[in-house]
Design an enzyme around this catalytic site. Sequence first.
Site, PDB file in Angstrom:
ATOM      1  CB  ALA A  67      54.501  15.192  27.494  1.00  0.00           C
ATOM      2  CG  ASP A  68      49.172  17.864  25.971  1.00  0.00           C
ATOM      3  OD1 ASP A  68      50.018  18.011  25.074  1.00  0.00           O
ATOM      4  OD2 ASP A  68      48.306  19.079  26.186  1.00  0.00           O
ATOM      5  CB  SER A  69      48.518  14.035  22.194  1.00  0.00           C
ATOM      6  OG  SER A  69      47.651  12.948  23.041  1.00  0.00           O
ATOM      7  CG  ASP A 129      52.770  19.196  26.026  1.00  0.00           C
ATOM      8  OD1 ASP A 129      52.685  20.277  25.696  1.00  0.00           O
ATOM      9  OD2 ASP A 129      52.137  18.781  27.227  1.00  0.00           O
TER      10      ASP A 129
END
Lengths: 76, 247
Positions: free
Chosen positions: A35-37, A39
Amino acid sequence: MADVLERVTKIIVDRLGVDESQVTLEASFKEDLGADSLDVVELVMELEDEFDMEISDDDAEKIGTVGDAVNYINNK
Amino acid sequence: MKLDGKSVLVTGASRGIGREIALEFAREGANVAVNFSGSEAKANETVDEIKAMGRDAFSVQCDVSNAESVASMVKETIDRFGKLDVLVNNAGITKDNLIMRMKEEEWDDVININLKGVFLCTKAVTRQMMKQRSGRIVNIASIVGVSGNPGQANYVAAKAGVIGLTKTTAKELSSRNITVNAVAPGFITTDMTEKLTEEVKSEMLKQIPLARFGEPKDIAKVAVFLASDDSSYMTGQTLHVDGGMVM
Protein backbone atom coordinates in the site's frame (compact mmCIF):
# COMPACT_ATOMS: atom_id res chain seq x y z
CA MET A 1 -12.70 -10.61 17.30
CA ALA A 2 -12.80 -13.13 14.47
CA ASP A 3 -15.63 -11.25 12.88
CA VAL A 4 -13.72 -7.98 12.95
CA LEU A 5 -10.66 -9.64 11.44
CA GLU A 6 -12.77 -11.20 8.73
CA ARG A 7 -14.39 -7.92 7.77
CA VAL A 8 -11.08 -6.05 7.88
CA THR A 9 -9.44 -8.75 5.77
CA LYS A 10 -12.16 -8.56 3.15
CA ILE A 11 -11.70 -4.80 2.81
CA ILE A 12 -7.93 -5.15 2.51
CA VAL A 13 -8.19 -7.91 -0.10
CA ASP A 14 -10.69 -5.87 -2.14
CA ARG A 15 -8.81 -2.61 -1.87
CA LEU A 16 -5.20 -3.73 -2.24
CA GLY A 17 -5.75 -6.73 -4.47
CA VAL A 18 -3.63 -8.99 -2.25
CA ASP A 19 -4.19 -12.66 -1.47
CA GLU A 20 -6.12 -13.41 1.70
CA SER A 21 -3.22 -15.51 3.00
CA GLN A 22 -0.99 -12.42 3.03
CA VAL A 23 -3.31 -10.59 5.40
CA THR A 24 -1.90 -11.60 8.80
CA LEU A 25 -2.11 -9.56 11.98
CA GLU A 26 1.61 -8.75 11.70
CA ALA A 27 1.41 -7.64 8.08
CA SER A 28 2.35 -3.99 7.52
CA PHE A 29 0.13 -2.22 5.00
CA LYS A 30 3.00 -0.42 3.37
CA GLU A 31 5.83 -2.94 3.65
CA ASP A 32 4.04 -6.26 3.25
CA LEU A 33 0.85 -5.43 1.40
CA GLY A 34 2.17 -2.91 -1.13
CA ALA A 35 0.00 0.00 0.00
CA ASP A 36 1.09 3.58 -0.53
CA SER A 37 0.16 6.44 1.83
CA LEU A 38 -3.06 7.21 -0.05
CA ASP A 39 -4.08 3.54 0.02
CA VAL A 40 -3.76 3.57 3.80
CA VAL A 41 -5.87 6.74 4.03
CA GLU A 42 -8.51 5.07 1.88
CA LEU A 43 -8.43 1.87 3.92
CA VAL A 44 -9.03 3.90 7.06
CA MET A 45 -11.94 5.65 5.32
CA GLU A 46 -13.46 2.29 4.40
CA LEU A 47 -12.98 0.95 7.90
CA GLU A 48 -14.82 4.01 9.21
CA ASP A 49 -17.74 3.23 6.94
CA GLU A 50 -17.71 -0.52 7.59
CA PHE A 51 -17.63 -0.15 11.38
CA ASP A 52 -19.56 3.12 11.53
CA MET A 53 -16.92 4.98 13.51
CA GLU A 54 -14.71 8.04 13.17
CA ILE A 55 -10.97 7.49 13.24
CA SER A 56 -9.13 10.74 13.96
CA ASP A 57 -6.08 11.70 11.89
CA ASP A 58 -3.86 11.19 14.94
CA ASP A 59 -5.17 7.68 15.51
CA ALA A 60 -5.08 6.85 11.81
CA GLU A 61 -1.38 7.67 11.69
CA LYS A 62 -0.72 4.98 14.31
CA ILE A 63 -2.35 2.26 12.23
CA GLY A 64 0.54 0.54 10.44
CA THR A 65 -0.38 -3.14 10.48
CA VAL A 66 -3.49 -5.25 10.08
CA GLY A 67 -3.29 -6.01 13.82
CA ASP A 68 -3.21 -2.26 14.64
CA ALA A 69 -6.46 -1.80 12.72
CA VAL A 70 -8.17 -4.80 14.31
CA ASN A 71 -7.10 -3.77 17.82
CA TYR A 72 -8.22 -0.21 17.26
CA ILE A 73 -11.68 -1.34 16.19
CA ASN A 74 -11.99 -3.85 19.02
CA ASN A 75 -11.03 -1.25 21.60
CA LYS A 76 -13.63 1.25 20.43
CA MET B 1 -23.51 21.33 -21.99
CA LYS B 2 -20.13 20.62 -20.50
CA LEU B 3 -21.03 20.19 -16.83
CA ASP B 4 -24.45 18.59 -17.01
CA GLY B 5 -25.55 17.32 -13.59
CA LYS B 6 -22.22 18.11 -11.92
CA SER B 7 -22.16 19.14 -8.29
CA VAL B 8 -20.00 22.21 -7.77
CA LEU B 9 -18.86 24.30 -4.82
CA VAL B 10 -17.59 27.81 -5.63
CA THR B 11 -16.04 29.83 -2.80
CA GLY B 12 -16.47 33.59 -2.81
CA ALA B 13 -19.30 33.32 -5.31
CA SER B 14 -21.42 36.30 -4.29
CA ARG B 15 -19.45 38.82 -6.33
CA GLY B 16 -16.90 39.35 -9.08
CA ILE B 17 -15.14 36.42 -10.73
CA GLY B 18 -16.65 33.84 -8.35
CA ARG B 19 -20.18 34.95 -9.12
CA GLU B 20 -19.56 34.73 -12.86
CA ILE B 21 -18.02 31.27 -12.44
CA ALA B 22 -21.08 30.09 -10.50
CA LEU B 23 -23.39 31.43 -13.22
CA GLU B 24 -21.33 30.07 -16.12
CA PHE B 25 -21.14 26.63 -14.47
CA ALA B 26 -24.92 26.67 -14.09
CA ARG B 27 -25.32 27.62 -17.76
CA GLU B 28 -23.29 24.51 -18.53
CA GLY B 29 -25.68 22.39 -16.49
CA ALA B 30 -24.12 22.28 -13.03
CA ASN B 31 -25.80 22.55 -9.62
CA VAL B 32 -23.91 25.09 -7.54
CA ALA B 33 -23.23 25.75 -3.87
CA VAL B 34 -22.68 29.51 -3.68
CA ASN B 35 -20.34 30.32 -0.80
CA PHE B 36 -20.13 33.82 0.63
CA SER B 37 -18.49 35.43 3.61
CA GLY B 38 -20.32 38.71 4.16
CA SER B 39 -22.56 39.51 1.19
CA GLU B 40 -25.58 37.30 1.85
CA ALA B 41 -27.98 39.35 -0.26
CA LYS B 42 -25.63 39.20 -3.25
CA ALA B 43 -25.12 35.48 -2.79
CA ASN B 44 -28.87 34.94 -2.77
CA GLU B 45 -29.15 36.92 -6.00
CA THR B 46 -26.67 34.53 -7.59
CA VAL B 47 -28.67 31.58 -6.27
CA ASP B 48 -31.91 32.99 -7.69
CA GLU B 49 -30.34 33.48 -11.10
CA ILE B 50 -29.11 29.89 -11.11
CA LYS B 51 -32.48 28.53 -10.05
CA ALA B 52 -34.09 30.54 -12.85
CA MET B 53 -31.96 28.46 -15.24
CA GLY B 54 -33.53 25.31 -13.82
CA ARG B 55 -30.51 24.16 -11.78
CA ASP B 56 -30.30 23.61 -8.07
CA ALA B 57 -28.34 26.11 -5.96
CA PHE B 58 -28.08 27.35 -2.41
CA SER B 59 -26.02 29.92 -0.57
CA VAL B 60 -23.71 28.93 2.26
CA GLN B 61 -21.95 31.31 4.63
CA CYS B 62 -18.42 30.26 5.50
CA ASP B 63 -15.12 31.80 6.49
CA VAL B 64 -12.74 29.69 4.40
CA SER B 65 -9.91 30.26 6.87
CA ASN B 66 -11.85 28.38 9.57
CA ALA B 67 -11.52 24.58 9.35
CA GLU B 68 -14.76 23.77 11.15
CA SER B 69 -16.74 26.21 9.08
CA VAL B 70 -15.25 24.74 5.90
CA ALA B 71 -16.02 21.16 6.94
CA SER B 72 -19.65 21.99 7.55
CA MET B 73 -19.94 23.85 4.22
CA VAL B 74 -18.58 20.83 2.35
CA LYS B 75 -20.89 18.49 4.24
CA GLU B 76 -23.89 20.66 3.45
CA THR B 77 -22.98 20.61 -0.25
CA ILE B 78 -22.62 16.82 -0.33
CA ASP B 79 -25.85 16.33 1.64
CA ARG B 80 -27.73 18.58 -0.76
CA PHE B 81 -26.35 17.32 -4.08
CA GLY B 82 -25.39 13.77 -3.08
CA LYS B 83 -21.84 14.17 -4.41
CA LEU B 84 -19.16 16.76 -5.09
CA ASP B 85 -17.57 16.84 -8.53
CA VAL B 86 -15.88 20.22 -8.64
CA LEU B 87 -14.39 22.63 -6.11
CA VAL B 88 -13.52 26.13 -7.29
CA ASN B 89 -11.28 27.89 -4.79
CA ASN B 90 -12.00 31.48 -5.64
CA ALA B 91 -12.51 33.34 -2.35
CA GLY B 92 -9.93 36.06 -1.91
CA ILE B 93 -9.30 39.48 -0.44
CA THR B 94 -6.71 42.23 -0.85
CA LYS B 95 -5.10 44.42 1.78
CA ASP B 96 -2.49 46.25 -0.24
CA ASN B 97 0.44 48.11 1.24
CA LEU B 98 4.14 48.58 0.67
CA ILE B 99 6.16 46.04 2.61
CA MET B 100 7.69 48.71 4.82
CA ARG B 101 4.20 49.89 5.78
CA MET B 102 2.37 46.56 5.78
CA LYS B 103 0.96 45.60 9.13
CA GLU B 104 1.38 42.07 10.35
CA GLU B 105 -2.39 41.82 10.49
CA GLU B 106 -2.72 42.77 6.82
CA TRP B 107 -0.25 40.03 5.95
CA ASP B 108 -2.00 37.42 8.09
CA ASP B 109 -5.53 38.23 6.90
CA VAL B 110 -4.65 37.86 3.23
CA ILE B 111 -2.58 34.70 3.74
CA ASN B 112 -5.34 33.16 5.85
CA ILE B 113 -8.13 33.69 3.35
CA ASN B 114 -6.24 33.41 0.06
CA LEU B 115 -3.82 30.58 0.86
CA LYS B 116 -4.87 28.74 4.01
CA GLY B 117 -8.47 28.88 2.76
CA VAL B 118 -7.48 26.98 -0.39
CA PHE B 119 -5.69 24.36 1.71
CA LEU B 120 -8.64 23.89 4.07
CA CYS B 121 -11.25 23.64 1.31
CA THR B 122 -9.06 21.26 -0.70
CA LYS B 123 -8.47 19.08 2.35
CA ALA B 124 -12.17 19.00 3.13
CA VAL B 125 -13.22 17.77 -0.34
CA THR B 126 -10.50 15.16 -0.92
CA ARG B 127 -12.23 12.47 1.10
CA GLN B 128 -15.37 12.65 -1.00
CA MET B 129 -13.50 12.92 -4.30
CA MET B 130 -11.21 10.00 -3.42
CA LYS B 131 -14.25 7.84 -2.67
CA GLN B 132 -15.83 8.89 -5.95
CA ARG B 133 -12.59 8.17 -7.78
CA SER B 134 -13.11 11.43 -9.62
CA GLY B 135 -12.99 15.12 -8.99
CA ARG B 136 -11.85 18.49 -10.26
CA ILE B 137 -10.26 21.27 -8.27
CA VAL B 138 -9.85 24.66 -9.92
CA ASN B 139 -7.86 27.24 -8.01
CA ILE B 140 -8.12 30.90 -8.87
CA ALA B 141 -4.60 32.24 -8.45
CA SER B 142 -3.42 35.51 -10.00
CA ILE B 143 -0.94 36.59 -12.60
CA VAL B 144 0.84 38.64 -9.92
CA GLY B 145 1.61 35.34 -8.19
CA VAL B 146 3.85 34.69 -11.19
CA SER B 147 5.16 38.19 -11.90
CA GLY B 148 5.16 39.92 -8.49
CA ASN B 149 3.53 43.30 -7.94
CA PRO B 150 4.63 46.21 -5.78
CA GLY B 151 2.24 46.95 -2.93
CA GLN B 152 0.86 43.43 -2.84
CA ALA B 153 3.45 41.37 -0.95
CA ASN B 154 0.79 39.50 1.01
CA TYR B 155 -1.47 38.87 -1.99
CA VAL B 156 1.41 37.87 -4.27
CA ALA B 157 2.86 35.49 -1.68
CA ALA B 158 -0.54 33.88 -1.18
CA LYS B 159 -1.19 33.52 -4.92
CA ALA B 160 2.29 32.13 -5.61
CA GLY B 161 1.57 29.74 -2.75
CA VAL B 162 -1.67 28.67 -4.43
CA ILE B 163 0.24 27.86 -7.62
CA GLY B 164 2.64 25.64 -5.66
CA LEU B 165 -0.21 24.07 -3.73
CA THR B 166 -1.95 23.33 -7.04
CA LYS B 167 1.07 21.33 -8.23
CA THR B 168 1.43 19.35 -5.01
CA THR B 169 -2.27 18.58 -4.72
CA ALA B 170 -2.24 17.50 -8.37
CA LYS B 171 0.59 15.06 -7.68
CA GLU B 172 -0.96 13.67 -4.51
CA LEU B 173 -4.38 13.04 -6.00
CA SER B 174 -3.60 12.11 -9.61
CA SER B 175 -3.82 8.37 -8.94
CA ARG B 176 -7.42 8.87 -7.79
CA ASN B 177 -8.51 10.55 -11.01
CA ILE B 178 -8.68 13.98 -9.42
CA THR B 179 -7.19 16.83 -11.43
CA VAL B 180 -6.06 20.10 -9.92
CA ASN B 181 -5.34 23.16 -12.03
CA ALA B 182 -5.17 26.89 -11.54
CA VAL B 183 -6.22 29.96 -13.45
CA ALA B 184 -4.07 33.05 -13.11
CA PRO B 185 -6.24 36.03 -14.05
CA GLY B 186 -4.64 39.28 -15.11
CA PHE B 187 -6.48 42.56 -14.70
CA ILE B 188 -10.17 41.69 -14.50
CA THR B 189 -12.84 44.35 -14.01
CA THR B 190 -14.43 43.60 -10.60
CA ASP B 191 -15.11 45.37 -7.30
CA MET B 192 -11.60 44.34 -6.27
CA THR B 193 -9.91 46.17 -9.15
CA GLU B 194 -12.37 49.09 -9.16
CA LYS B 195 -10.53 50.36 -6.09
CA LEU B 196 -7.43 51.17 -8.16
CA THR B 197 -6.81 54.74 -9.31
CA GLU B 198 -7.26 55.75 -12.95
CA GLU B 199 -3.54 56.39 -13.14
CA VAL B 200 -2.68 52.85 -12.06
CA LYS B 201 -5.29 51.45 -14.45
CA SER B 202 -3.96 53.32 -17.46
CA GLU B 203 -0.42 52.20 -16.59
CA MET B 204 -1.60 48.60 -16.43
CA LEU B 205 -3.44 48.84 -19.73
CA LYS B 206 -0.14 49.66 -21.45
CA GLN B 207 1.22 46.29 -20.33
CA ILE B 208 -1.61 44.26 -21.81
CA PRO B 209 -0.90 43.14 -25.40
CA LEU B 210 -4.59 42.50 -26.09
CA ALA B 211 -5.17 46.13 -25.04
CA ARG B 212 -8.21 45.65 -22.84
CA PHE B 213 -9.04 44.69 -19.29
CA GLY B 214 -10.54 41.25 -18.81
CA GLU B 215 -14.11 40.51 -17.82
CA PRO B 216 -15.15 37.94 -15.19
CA LYS B 217 -16.55 35.90 -18.05
CA ASP B 218 -13.05 35.51 -19.54
CA ILE B 219 -12.05 33.66 -16.38
CA ALA B 220 -15.31 31.73 -15.97
CA LYS B 221 -14.98 30.20 -19.46
CA VAL B 222 -11.52 28.88 -18.66
CA ALA B 223 -12.69 27.59 -15.27
CA VAL B 224 -15.45 25.66 -17.07
CA PHE B 225 -12.82 24.15 -19.37
CA LEU B 226 -10.69 23.06 -16.39
CA ALA B 227 -13.74 21.53 -14.67
CA SER B 228 -14.97 19.70 -17.78
CA ASP B 229 -13.92 16.51 -19.54
CA ASP B 230 -12.21 18.65 -22.19
CA SER B 231 -9.22 19.10 -19.88
CA SER B 232 -8.99 15.53 -18.57
CA TYR B 233 -5.31 15.14 -19.58
CA MET B 234 -4.21 18.28 -17.72
CA THR B 235 -3.21 18.53 -14.09
CA GLY B 236 -0.96 20.76 -11.99
CA GLN B 237 -1.09 23.55 -14.57
CA THR B 238 -1.60 27.26 -14.19
CA LEU B 239 -3.30 28.94 -17.15
CA HIS B 240 -2.57 32.64 -17.62
CA VAL B 241 -5.73 34.46 -18.62
CA ASP B 242 -4.37 37.95 -18.75
CA GLY B 243 -4.53 39.32 -22.27
CA GLY B 244 -0.88 38.38 -22.71
CA MET B 245 0.44 40.44 -19.80
CA VAL B 246 2.87 37.78 -18.60
CA MET B 247 4.35 35.35 -21.11
